[in-house]
Design an enzyme around this catalytic site. Structure first.
Site, mmCIF file in Angstrom:
data_model
loop_
_atom_site.group_PDB
_atom_site.id
_atom_site.type_symbol
_atom_site.label_atom_id
_atom_site.label_comp_id
_atom_site.label_asym_id
_atom_site.label_seq_id
_atom_site.Cartn_x
_atom_site.Cartn_y
_atom_site.Cartn_z
ATOM 1 C CD1 TRP A 127 -9.236 -65.411 0.516
ATOM 2 C CD2 TRP A 127 -10.090 -64.117 2.126
ATOM 3 N NE1 TRP A 127 -9.383 -66.181 1.639
ATOM 4 C CE2 TRP A 127 -9.913 -65.417 2.638
ATOM 5 C CE3 TRP A 127 -10.622 -63.129 2.954
ATOM 6 C CZ2 TRP A 127 -10.244 -65.748 3.949
ATOM 7 C CZ3 TRP A 127 -10.945 -63.454 4.262
ATOM 8 C CH2 TRP A 127 -10.758 -64.753 4.745
ATOM 9 C CG ASP A 208 -7.572 -58.705 4.791
ATOM 10 O OD1 ASP A 208 -6.862 -59.049 5.757
ATOM 11 O OD2 ASP A 208 -8.337 -59.494 4.193
ATOM 12 C CB ALA A 210 -3.820 -61.901 5.396
ATOM 13 C CE LYS A 243 -2.757 -67.603 5.966
ATOM 14 N NZ LYS A 243 -3.693 -67.184 5.021
HETATM 15 C C1 LMR Z 1 -6.303 -68.558 1.600
HETATM 16 O O1 LMR Z 1 -6.709 -67.592 0.952
HETATM 17 O O2 LMR Z 1 -6.034 -69.655 1.093
HETATM 18 C C2 LMR Z 1 -6.106 -68.408 3.080
HETATM 19 O O3 LMR Z 1 -6.322 -67.097 3.470
HETATM 20 C C3 LMR Z 1 -6.886 -69.389 3.871
HETATM 21 C C4 LMR Z 1 -8.344 -69.090 3.903
HETATM 22 O O4 LMR Z 1 -8.889 -69.020 5.010
HETATM 23 O O5 LMR Z 1 -8.963 -68.960 2.837
#
Ligand code: LMR
Length: 394
Positions: A127, A208, A210, A243
């Site tokens: 990410w 992590d 999420a 989420k």
């Molecule tokens: C994403 O990866 O699209 C989500 O986790 C939203 C974000 O905050 O980036």
């Protein structure tokens, strides 16, 4: 102060949100930011959330401060949801944060404060906000091989070889499930190997989490994390309720730190509370209270689990339908891994130039690295997206 300066480069996911909003085309398709959409294209407020909010509205008599670490009932409910009985509650220090990103930030800042020379290991790819926060904190970082672009699966040997080079005290950032951006997840066997590496090297895993409940089930998605907690002295966890409770804008998140047996968990607890105080004082309460209300009421909890299952099944149906449509369009199985991936994201394989072409010519929005949010597809958009992908990636 601001003269002769340029604004910082915007996060690529958020920049794309702005471009999508500004696009006047009515048939545009948003496969960018990670937000769940129902088959009708909506991001609904979950029924359990609505009920919990109603109960809170009726019963709440004050908006006075709660505590630097947030609501203890929320922290305990999240500890139970994530860790089950993998580790005694007395070994876990918990702290509420503004969303999962807030939790990631607080864990990294805690580890920098307590262990300034440690490196943070991140998967290739990961990410984009992971390296951004690590860079902001000026922490040392290292990358481990993760995704195999040829197979659409994990480069297991590469990953394990790289992680074996971690030093004692280094932090290994892992995705609990629904790896962002690849959708390729660790198997139970991979988790066991990683636990053994941490045992050998003294590196500390940082999970992590999420997307708990978005891959297989609430239990299966937590299994790897629970294995680490049950076998290692220290584990860091950053969890998001954005989420799986659909509470995106409420910013409900939690840090859990599993501390070594016999070690005072007050150090972790106090450090996290102190970091909250320095950074924003109190974490937001409303979303956390909604989550706690749902998790502590058997009927609401069941209703939430059912709705979460339905969301998961929608994403898996989207994956199967897209892979099928692409098989027909491309005449090959080169996109078959989309069906095997889990969660919201897969890497489409589109280059930055192909991503631009998809957006400009077809009104289909993917993140620049080719990441596609399959939860943004609907039965109505899948045929068009498959046709465009097959054409542009031919
Ligand atoms: C994403 O990866 O699209 C989500 O986790 C939203 C974000 O905050 O980036």
């Amino acid at each position: 102060m601001f003269e002769n300066r340029v604004p910082p480069e915007q996060d690529k996911i958020l920049r794309l949100m702005g471009m999508f909003a500004a696009d006047p085309r009515t048939d545009k398709v948003d496969l960018g930011v990670g937000v769940y959409r129902s088959p009708e294209g909506k991001t609904p407020v979950m029924a359990a959330v609505k009920t919990a909010e109603q109960w809170i509205w009726e019963a709440q008599e004050t908006k006075g401060y709660v505590g630097l670490s947030g609501d203890p009932a929320f922290l305990d409910a999240m500890r139970g949801l994530i860790l089950g009985d993998a580790v005694p509650a007395a070994r876990v220090a918990a702290c509420g944060t503004p969303g999962g990103t807030g939790a990631v930030r607080q864990v990294l800042e805690m580890s920098r404060r307590l262990s300034p020379d440690a490196a943070v290991w991140i998967s290739d790819p990961t990410w984009p906000n992971h390296p951004a926060i690590i860079g902001h904190l000026a922490q040392k970082s290292a990358t481990y091989r993760y995704y195999d672009r040829e197979t659409g699966g994990i480069d297991r040997d590469g990953m394990l070889a790289d992680l074996a080079r971690a030093q004692a005290g280094d932090v290994i950032l892992l995705h609990a499930c629904c790896h962002n951006p690849t959708g390729a997840d660790l198997t139970p066997d991979d988790w066991r190997e990683i636990a053994a590496i941490c045992q050998r090297t003294g590196a500390i895993p940082f999970v992590d989490m999420a997307y708990l409940g978005f891959a297989e089930s609430l239990e299966a998605d937590a299994e790897g994390t629970r294995h680490l907690a049950a076998t290692l002295p220290e584990v860091f966890i950053a969890a998001s309720c954005s989420k799986n409770f659909g509470l995106y804008r409420e910013r409900a998140g939690v840090v859990l730190v599993v501390t070594a047996e016999g070690a005072p968990r007050e150090v972790a607890f106090g450090t996290l509370a102190n970091l909250n105080r320095q950074n924003y004082a109190f974490p937001p309460d409303h979303g956390a209270r909604v989550v706690e209300t749902i998790l502590n009421d058997p009927i609401l909890r069941d209703s939430w689990r059912d709705e979460l299952r339905a969301m998961r099944e929608t994403m898996q149906a989207n994956r199967a339908a897209l892979a099928e449509a692409l098989r027909a369009e491309a005449g090959s199985d080169r996109f078959g891994h989309f069906a095997a991936h889990r969660g919201m994201f897969s890497l489409s394989g589109a280059s930055p130039a192909q991503v631009d072409l998809l957006r400009e010519t077809h009104g289909i929005y993917l993140v620049g690295d080719g990441r596609m949010n399959v939860a943004g597809l609907t039965p109505g958009t899948i045929p068009r997206v498959a046709k465009a992908l097959a054409e542009v990636l031919a």
